[in-house]
Design a protein around this motif. Sequence first.
Motif, short mmCIF file in Angstrom:
data_model
loop_
_atom_site.label_atom_id
_atom_site.label_comp_id
_atom_site.label_asym_id
_atom_site.label_seq_id
_atom_site.Cartn_x
_atom_site.Cartn_y
_atom_site.Cartn_z
N VAL A 110 52.37 46.95 8.65
CA VAL A 110 53.08 45.73 9.03
C VAL A 110 54.55 45.85 8.63
CG1 VAL A 110 53.26 43.25 8.68
CG2 VAL A 110 51.03 44.31 8.79
N PRO A 111 55.49 45.78 9.59
CA PRO A 111 56.90 45.91 9.23
C PRO A 111 57.57 44.60 8.86
CG PRO A 111 56.66 45.91 11.60
CD PRO A 111 55.25 45.79 11.03
N THR A 112 56.99 43.46 9.26
CA THR A 112 57.63 42.17 9.02
C THR A 112 56.68 41.22 8.31
OG1 THR A 112 56.90 41.20 11.11
CG2 THR A 112 58.93 42.49 11.16
N ALA A 113 57.20 40.02 8.00
CA ALA A 113 56.41 39.03 7.27
C ALA A 113 55.86 37.94 8.18
CB ALA A 113 57.26 38.40 6.16
N GLY A 114 55.77 38.22 9.49
CA GLY A 114 55.33 37.21 10.43
C GLY A 114 53.89 36.76 10.25
N MET A 115 53.05 37.59 9.58
CA MET A 115 51.65 37.22 9.35
C MET A 115 51.36 36.94 7.87
SD MET A 115 49.51 36.81 11.86
CE MET A 115 47.89 37.24 11.21
N ALA A 116 52.41 36.85 7.05
CA ALA A 116 52.22 36.55 5.63
C ALA A 116 51.70 35.12 5.48
CB ALA A 116 53.55 36.71 4.90
N PRO A 117 50.85 34.86 4.47
CA PRO A 117 50.35 35.81 3.46
C PRO A 117 49.05 36.52 3.86
CG PRO A 117 49.63 33.63 2.88
CD PRO A 117 50.43 33.48 4.15
N THR A 118 48.57 36.33 5.10
CA THR A 118 47.34 37.00 5.50
C THR A 118 47.51 38.52 5.44
OG1 THR A 118 46.84 35.16 6.99
CG2 THR A 118 45.63 37.22 7.35
N ILE A 119 48.60 39.02 6.04
CA ILE A 119 48.97 40.43 5.94
C ILE A 119 50.47 40.45 5.67
CG2 ILE A 119 48.97 42.68 7.06
CD1 ILE A 119 46.83 41.72 8.94
N ASN A 120 50.87 41.11 4.59
CA ASN A 120 52.25 41.08 4.16
C ASN A 120 53.01 42.32 4.63
OD1 ASN A 120 52.05 38.62 2.46
ND2 ASN A 120 50.61 39.88 1.30
N ALA A 121 54.33 42.20 4.68
CA ALA A 121 55.18 43.32 5.11
C ALA A 121 54.94 44.53 4.23
CB ALA A 121 56.65 42.91 5.04
N GLY A 122 54.77 45.70 4.86
CA GLY A 122 54.55 46.95 4.14
C GLY A 122 53.09 47.30 3.94
N GLU A 123 52.18 46.37 4.16
CA GLU A 123 50.75 46.66 3.98
C GLU A 123 50.21 47.46 5.17
OE1 GLU A 123 49.25 43.03 1.12
OE2 GLU A 123 48.97 42.82 3.28
N ARG A 124 49.24 48.32 4.89
CA ARG A 124 48.59 49.12 5.92
C ARG A 124 47.18 48.60 6.14
NH1 ARG A 124 51.43 53.66 7.25
NH2 ARG A 124 53.13 54.23 5.83
N PHE A 125 46.74 48.64 7.40
CA PHE A 125 45.43 48.07 7.72
C PHE A 125 44.80 48.83 8.87
CE2 PHE A 125 48.72 45.95 10.09
CZ PHE A 125 48.22 45.80 11.36
N LEU A 126 43.48 48.67 9.00
CA LEU A 126 42.72 49.33 10.07
C LEU A 126 42.48 48.34 11.20
CD1 LEU A 126 40.05 51.32 8.03
CD2 LEU A 126 42.08 52.23 9.16
N VAL A 127 42.58 48.86 12.43
CA VAL A 127 42.40 48.04 13.62
C VAL A 127 41.18 48.52 14.40
CG1 VAL A 127 43.40 47.42 15.85
CG2 VAL A 127 44.83 47.47 13.80
N ASP A 128 40.29 47.59 14.69
CA ASP A 128 39.08 47.84 15.47
C ASP A 128 39.44 47.80 16.95
OD1 ASP A 128 36.66 47.75 16.76
OD2 ASP A 128 35.95 45.93 15.79
N ARG A 129 39.23 48.94 17.65
CA ARG A 129 39.62 49.03 19.05
C ARG A 129 38.45 48.82 20.02
NH1 ARG A 129 44.05 53.34 20.56
NH2 ARG A 129 44.20 51.72 22.16
#
Length: 290
Positions: free
Chosen positions: A128-147
Amino acid sequence: MPFWLFAAELGAFLAVSIAAGLGSLWVTARLVKARPGALRLLAAWVALLLLGVGTALPDLLGLAPHPGLDVALALLWLTAYVTIIKVPLRLRWLRTLAACALHGVISLVAALALTAAVNATVFKSFRVPTAGMAPTINAGERFLVDRLSTPRRWDPIVFEAPADPGVLYIQRLVGLPGETIEIVGGEVTVNGRVVPRPRDLAWIAYGGQPLHDLPCRGGTGSPITLGPDEHYVLGDNTTASMDSRYWPPPAGGGTQQGTLHTRAIIGIARAVYAPVGKARVLDASDRTAP
């Protein structure tokens, strides 16, 4: 798809990765005519696994890059890698270097093929490069995406920005094709009725007022009706998120302003894994809306 099924997919990927790691060591040993026992081969694989984890540790801990530290870690990694290959296989130095080169090529090809196949079909890692989803996912955090799963309302989804193809966003899916969306009193309404949120999102209050004097599509008094392949998304950091409310016109057309086409959706964010101290599941299991 429930989260447990995604976890099973992840487990299967890890199992295949283990098999590929052991297989690359075995092939390398055969090519250099070394004859390590099964226990020594397993020990070498465990050591290589720990080396890989150690190499990724700064990223997993969320540490900022540092040139001096990167050089020191690279030298340490190279020394450890050569030692791990040499000792279990009982090779002389010249054959050790040949074995390292062979193992590096075999491992790289296997890793790239496996990662490409999985990223294209099952799941993918994002940051995540920005804080648009904070605090659910914060800037700089890495996460897995189910495709593989089909996104549902309230899922955090990754998608290509309509106005800037190739740039990836993560926001929350709130409007589905054919629905009329309007934010009233901080609540999302669908076809004139408030849509209940899962309890873990109870803190959200979506603003319907303009952000930086931008027009607000879907805000109070400005409902938006979605087409057959259009979706409406909002960021959890509602006072700072550039989402469906404020998007510029889409590049190349194809959808109305403020909407996301189905084909632009990459997948559902399932779990944050780095920094490791903030790892967590993003499954909306307590879902109260379809």
